[in-house]
Structure formats: structure tokens, C-alpha cells
Design an enzyme around this catalytic site. Sequence first.
Site, PDB file in Angstrom:
ATOM      1  N   THR A 207      13.887   2.631 -15.074  1.00 24.19           N
ATOM      2  CA  THR A 207      13.590   2.944 -13.678  1.00 24.19           C
ATOM      3  C   THR A 207      14.321   1.947 -12.789  1.00 24.19           C
ATOM      4  OG1 THR A 207      11.621   1.540 -13.679  1.00 24.19           O
ATOM      5  CG2 THR A 207      11.325   3.848 -14.308  1.00 24.19           C
TER       6      THR A 207
ATOM      7  N   GLU B 134      11.204   9.220 -15.367  1.00 23.24           N
ATOM      8  CA  GLU B 134      10.136   9.566 -16.312  1.00 23.24           C
ATOM      9  C   GLU B 134      10.060  11.051 -16.635  1.00 23.24           C
ATOM     10  OE1 GLU B 134       8.591   5.852 -14.079  1.00 23.24           O
ATOM     11  OE2 GLU B 134       9.908   7.569 -13.705  1.00 23.24           O
TER      12      GLU B 134
ATOM     13  N   LYS C 299      -1.454   2.967   7.515  1.00 23.08           N
ATOM     14  CA  LYS C 299      -2.862   3.059   7.957  1.00 23.08           C
ATOM     15  C   LYS C 299      -2.969   2.378   9.320  1.00 23.08           C
ATOM     16  CE  LYS C 299      -7.167   4.266   7.205  1.00 23.08           C
ATOM     17  NZ  LYS C 299      -7.941   3.724   6.077  1.00 23.08           N
TER      18      LYS C 299
ATOM     19  N   TRP D 298      -4.246   7.861   8.932  1.00 25.08           N
ATOM     20  CA  TRP D 298      -3.113   7.787   8.009  1.00 25.08           C
ATOM     21  C   TRP D 298      -1.892   8.447   8.646  1.00 25.08           C
ATOM     22  CZ3 TRP D 298      -2.778   4.674   4.065  1.00 25.08           C
ATOM     23  CH2 TRP D 298      -3.930   4.284   3.373  1.00 25.08           C
TER      24      TRP D 298
END
Length: 536
Positions: free
Chosen positions: A186, A331, A435, A440
Site C-alpha cells: 500500500t 487490497e 466535524k 459532519w
Amino acid sequence: MNGFMMNCNLNITSIMRHALMLHADQKIVSFKSDGQSLHQYTYKQAFKRVSQFAHVLDVLHVEQFAKVGTLAWNTYQHMELHYSIPCSGRIYHTINPKLLPEQIKQIICDARNEVLLIEPENIVLVESFYDEISAFVKHFIILGDIQPELKATFSFQFYEELIQVQPDTYDWQDIPEQQASGLCYTSGTTGQPKGVLYSHRSTVLHALIMSMVEVVGLHSASVMMPMVPLYHISAWDMPFNAMLCGAKLVWPNQFVGQADKMVALMQSQDVDISMAVPTIWTSIKDYLQQNPNIQLKLKRAISGGSSAALSLIKSMQELGIQLENGWGMTETSSLGAINQTQLIQENFDEQSIKCGRPVFGMQMQLRHHDGSLVEHDGIREGVLEIRGHTVVQQYINTPIEDKQTQNQWLDTGDIATIDSKGYMHITDRAKDMIKSGGEWISSVEVENAAMGNQKVQEAAVIAIAHPKWGERPLLVLVAKDNQIVSHEEMTDYLSDHLHKWALPSATMIVKEIPHTPTGKISKKQLREQYQNYFSN
């Protein structure tokens, strides 16, 4: 009771045999290192060289299951290694040369590569950490043309010299399908890079899945030019998928960032489908708009790494090119979902910016922070969890108890919605949600809205600590043609698209937004740079 059918191993060798039987004369074209001349040959000629390097690995006494690393570009030689290494029982390991040297060293040490194949341009890079890897890397092999004058502080051999003395046939073994075939780490944007170890079975299954019409759907008349790097999930599986389907392959070497070269190569080779990250498609779109007389056969452009904005999708449409968002991870063996925009029957503006529908075998669910599952209504958000035939179960060199999967579901770290037709839409990375005052805010939603402004070339939104609201969004943008864009102008524009609380509290105009080595916007760097913006 089992069925009475033959059980043949799904291994990469079977792709090679199929491609040779049906498509031996298909062409593979590559830019050479000068960025002008071309190397051209056929599948048949390519697989002869694959056999030759398999012999080289035997002659060098490279052990079975050894990891053979590459620090290489999108070339015919790098493509050959995707067959010679795994089909002879070793493991190919594509390493991103554009990572930080410390990360590259850490990856090589973690993998314990026995061999490294290196482009000449990356010799200095390897020299910087040679002492730390010399105990276990036994052979250094230089790709590209033979250059007698080339020097390094370590001993090396040339790929072309090694293969030219070897036989061009090889006794390929029937490798068990569960055997490891390839390794990719990754990008390390949220911590240390982690190694994903693919199997022959997962690789072949993914190549077959990509062949489906509603995924990539190549065939022998297709001309595919992957502008995503081979060091990043093997250019989204193209050495395997394209050759399984018999498509003509065009490799751009290391010149993907040069739009003029890419367009000229597409034009000369009649490329009709290509893959790249949004920043590359933006540069090609700009170049085509500036040169309206250029005619391309390019019909499909698959975009990944991050979602392409609606403005880019529509601009490409005007150029006669269908731009499709795709989604995947190291992945997931590359593409796990794709959005073929010609299949959208209603609400185009809303649906086209989504990641699309999962490919065959890819199961998706959304989980609320309280642990409950979230309904797929296209509105409610949750953490995206996945599982499937081509999804990692455990990272390499990681204790089984530390694996990322829970009850065989992988937590992607993405916040997403899924609608009733299966379209998945990532609203943000969990770590990138803002936030603010109890509300949000999706950084992706603000970025997509900002990209609709005709003066904006590229936009990124990050959460910055705020003394009153906890966090507030900071808009960082690159203006087209160095135009002047004020914060007031952007908030006036965005007020038609966003809730009042989601409007950025400030706008920074920059010449360039930092990107990760895989082409994604580096919000980590931006956060570090502007972390005290609202506290000063």
C-alpha cells in the site's frame, strides 16, 4: 457429493498459454527511454523473452518463492517480468520508485527481496540505502538498453545481456493456484506501507472479472494504453487482463505526466481505451481543448485513485470520450467497482460521479459507528466493508490476530453510500471527514462542488482545527491559467451547491497541490502545512 469436472489450476501460466494460442501476432508497443522512439514486438516474441528470463532466474539460483523486486516504469521489459517471475515459481514484487527512500528501504527490508530489477534512473536511489539491503539482495539487474558506460557503487548485470544467451523456450510447471504470485505494498498514506500478497488464483480470477463487458471488457480489436503505473497494482491488472483478452498494449514508459507525448502516442497507435488518475485526465483534457484539431480514437477513459469530478466527466464527453469512475485498492487486486456512464439511465449528474457498481464477486456492506449495518438507500452513510475472491485476508509479515478483516470483511476506511441499484459512492475517507460545530462535512462533496467552477483547475479540502467550531474546512485550489479567484467568489459559487455550514472558512490559492506517488492528493501534506491556519 462433488461434480465430475476436471480440476485445472488457475495460474498465470494458463493466461500465457491462452494468449500464445489465440493472439501470438498481437502487438505490444512501448515508448523507449528517450520518450520518442518506440519498441514494437508481438506476444510471441514477448513470451520467448519471458522464457529466457525464467532461465536466468534458474541460472542465478534464485530460490522458489523468492521475492523478485522491480523499481521500474511502464515498459515491455517490466511487463515481461509479470510472467517470467511468477510462472517460474517466484514472486514478482512491484515497488514504487516515487515513494520516499526511507519507505522504499522499509518495503524492501520487509519483503526480503532476493533480486532487484532497476531502471538506470533509479540506481542513485538504490545506492542511498544499499548498505541496509546488501545482506539479502543477491542480484541487481539493470533494465533498459545495455549501457557499457553505466556505473554504480554496487555490482550489477544488464537484463538484455542476461537473457540473450538463454533458450527461448521453458518447461513451465503447473503451479498450484493458491501459490503466491505477486506482491504490492500500500502507498503508506495512513501509516507504514503494508504488503498484499496475491495468489495465482486471485490474479487469474481478477483478470477474468475485468474481462466482463460491464467492467473493462477488452477484446482482440481493443488498443489499451495503461497510464497507471505498473508499480501500482500492476497497472490495474493490465499485463494479465489485456493479454488474456488479446488486446494490443501500448506502454508509455515514465512519460505519463507529459500530455503532449501521451496524446501523440495515443494518436499514432489508435488507442481506444486507457486508464489514469484524474490529474492525468485533466491534463489530457486541457491539451485536447488547446489543440482542437487533434483527432483521437480514444472512446473510454477509466479514472481511479480518486473520483473524477462532474465537470471533468462532462468536458471529456464534449471531446467524445466517455470518462468512467472506478474504485479499487491494493487490497482488492485493483478495480473493485466501475461506473460505465453509458449505462446510466437517469440522474446522470448525481450517478456519474459515483464509484459505480461492484464487480463480480465483490460483496459490499456499510457499517454504522455503533456496529449496526446501514441500509443501501443511497442516502445513509457508513464505513464501507468488503469481501470477495480477490480481496486480501491478511497483510504479509503480519500476525494473524492483527489482520484488518473482521468476520471476513475488510474495513476499507472509506465512508460511503450504496443505492438500491448497487451504485457505491464514497463520500469521504473516515479520516478526512470534517466535524464542525456538531455537523459532519464531506471534504469530497466540497471538492466536487468547487471543481465545477470554471476558474478552478484542481481543488482539495482539509479539516483544520478551529477555536470556536472544533474543525473548519479549508479550501486549497489551483486556478486555471493563473486567474484571480477570491474566497468570496468561491463561497458565493458554492452557496448554490452546499449547506451553509459546509462552506469553507478560507480559500488558499496555490500553484500546485501536492500528490502522493500514486497520483492522489496528499491531504496529509496539506494538513501538516496548514495545521495552524485558523489559530494564527
